[in-house]
Design a protein around this motif. Structure first.
Motif, PDB file in Angstrom:
ATOM      1  N   ASN A   3       0.792  -1.107   0.015  1.00  0.00           N
ATOM      2  CA  ASN A   3       0.058   0.045  -0.034  1.00  0.00           C
ATOM      3  C   ASN A   3       0.821   1.168   0.155  1.00  0.00           C
ATOM      4  OD1 ASN A   3      -2.348  -1.385   0.190  1.00  0.00           O
ATOM      5  ND2 ASN A   3      -2.146  -1.811   2.539  1.00  0.00           N
ATOM      6  N   SER A   5       0.481   5.206   1.005  1.00  0.00           N
ATOM      7  CA  SER A   5      -0.410   6.360   1.710  1.00  0.00           C
ATOM      8  C   SER A   5       0.523   7.499   2.376  1.00  0.00           C
ATOM      9  CB  SER A   5      -1.002   5.512   3.031  1.00  0.00           C
ATOM     10  OG  SER A   5      -0.130   5.272   3.743  1.00  0.00           O
ATOM     11  N   LYS A   6      -0.343   8.516   2.482  1.00  0.00           N
ATOM     12  CA  LYS A   6       0.386   9.759   3.068  1.00  0.00           C
ATOM     13  C   LYS A   6       0.403   9.439   4.548  1.00  0.00           C
ATOM     14  CE  LYS A   6       0.903  14.627   2.104  1.00  0.00           C
ATOM     15  NZ  LYS A   6       0.470  15.656   1.417  1.00  0.00           N
ATOM     16  N   TRP A  17       5.271  10.325   2.490  1.00  0.00           N
ATOM     17  CA  TRP A  17       4.661   9.386   1.455  1.00  0.00           C
ATOM     18  C   TRP A  17       5.250   7.952   2.068  1.00  0.00           C
ATOM     19  CZ3 TRP A  17       0.348   9.932  -1.031  1.00  0.00           C
ATOM     20  CH2 TRP A  17       0.042  11.382  -1.302  1.00  0.00           C
TER      21      TRP A  17
END
Length: 432
Positions: A3, A5-6, A17
């Motif tokens: 995955n 994601s931030k 990130w």
């Protein structure tokens, strides 16, 4: 599976990130987080990791310091050799210096009966040029305000004249990239070019020292520009008198010319009121104080009783305090033109319209593009006449704030055509 994601709540300031590798794919048996400065880099890494897992098949694992693209490429190269990736690494290490130490280093995820292999150290997160400049400025916040201001102004010019440079990763810039940026910012100004080179060198050294980047600095591969030192001619005593006489309101002729001036710039220059600049000229001419330091002096910094001028650390170009002897000629000018009721904390030279007033002053004194005013002319004039009048060079060095007298010998004094009679005349210029 893998995955992107931030980081929640803003996360890491330079690398917000995240690529999250689940436990079942991790060599350590724990969830692994990899940080990236940009979303595109995170997506690229995640896709490379997915490709590696698809290629390696069931049971494949990702180490926290492993580059999936490199692992996939290595697996492809080893096809048909009968060697596993681990066996190939062991073979390579036996051929390298200090292999024993490397092979005995502990590794995460080493199985029973396997000879441990050192886990590569993770590379530092990518740092943009803008982030590096900001971090360096914060680390140097103890320096004199004028030093910080000069550095910030120079680097701001570099970034503004090179759109996109601020967001580039510092460790990806090549010598050619940096030289192009410097050439774009200052194509015909070698002194400014060298200033930019100096500041970038300091930033790269800082980033390496703090381990913010892993690559070597490209700056040693870029030679500074050659600058020919212009010969500084000291002002004659009469030229200094003319400068003092130009401290006045615009006369009738200038007012009439302003009515027919071709541009707003010319009109504004003709109508400038230059009264009250005598203390500024006197401080530069009879104490050799730098122009920017003059603009920060207050009346409380002048000790008329002990004949001392104090340049405080916060007002000094070099960040260090110094004390300058107050010559009787300078004391006379300061006494004559101190405004009535001036408070000790008042600035000696008010900053309002100062640049315009100085331009008008020099224009009225006869300076023009055909007869240009030389930077720091009054400071050089002071040094020359101080020595010509029999002053001590070590005392002069302290007055001017130099670390050693070398600059005084090589650049600040020009005795050509200067006589003792001129020096006597110079130091006798007093207020009318």
């Amino acid at each position: 599976m893998i995955n992107v994601s931030k980081a929640p709540g803003g996360g890491h300031t330079t690398c917000p990130w995240l690529v999250i590798i689940p436990r079942r794919y991790s060599a350590t048996g724990k969830r692994v987080y990899r940080r990236f400065a940009t979303k595109s880099r995170a997506i690229t890494f995640a896709e490379q990791t997915r490709q590696h897992l698809r290629t390696a098949g069931e049971g494949a694992r990702i180490g926290s310091g492993v580059n999936p693209a490199d692992a996939s490429a290595a697996a492809t190269l080893l096809e048909g050799t009968g060697l596993s990736l681990t066996a190939a690494v062991r073979t390579l290490l036996t051929l390298m210096p200090h292999a024993a130490a490397r092979m005995s280093a502990p590794t995460a995820g080493g199985g029973a009966g396997e000879e441990p292999v050192a886990t590569p150290k993770p590379e530092p997160p990518s740092l943009t040029v803008e982030q590096a400049i900001s971090a360096h400025a914060k680390a140097k916040s103890h320096q004199a305000p004028i030093t910080q201001e000069n550095r910030a102004t120079r680097l701001a010019t570099l970034l503004s004249r090179n759109p996109g440079l601020a967001g580039r990763a510092l460790d990806t810039l090549t010598p050619a990239d940096i030289e192009h940026a410097l050439n774009t910012a200052w194509p015909n100004a070698p002194s400014a070019w060298n200033d930019g080179h100096k500041h970038l060198t300091a930033i790269y050294n800082f980033a390496r020292r703090k381990r913010l980047i892993s690559s070597d600095s490209p700056m040693p591969a870029i030679d500074p520009r050659h600058t020919a030192e212009a010969e500084i001619h000291p002002l004659t005593p009469d030229a200094l008198r003319t400068l003092f006489a130009a401290c006045r309101q615009p006369n009738a002729r200038e007012r009439e010319e302003a009515r027919h001036a071709p541009t707003g710039y010319d009109r504004r220059l003709l109508l400038q009121d230059t009264t009250g600049l005598q203390p500024y000229i006197a401080l530069c001419a009879f104490a050799g104080i730098r122009p920017t330091e003059c603009t920060r002096l207050r009346w409380q910094d002048i000790d008329f009783e002990d004949s001392i001028i104090s340049i405080r650390a916060r007002n000094s170009k070099t960040g260090g305090a110094r004390h300058i002897e107050l010559h009787p000629t300078l004391a006379a000018w300061l006494h004559a033109y101190r405004p009535p009721g001036a408070h000790p904390t008042d600035l000696i030279t008010p900053p309002t319209q100062l640049k315009w007033r100085l331009r008008a002053l020099r224009t009225r004194a006869g300076y023009s593009p055909a007869n240009p005013w030389q930077d720091d002319a009054l400071r050089h004039t002071y040094a020359t006449y101080y020595l010509k009048a029999g002053g001590d060079i070590n005392r002069l060095q302290l007055n001017m704030g130099h670390a050693n007298p070398r600059l005084l010998y090589t650049r600040y004094t020009n005795m050509a055509g200067t006589t003792r009679a001129m020096a006597t005349d110079y130091w006798s210029i007093t207020p009318p």
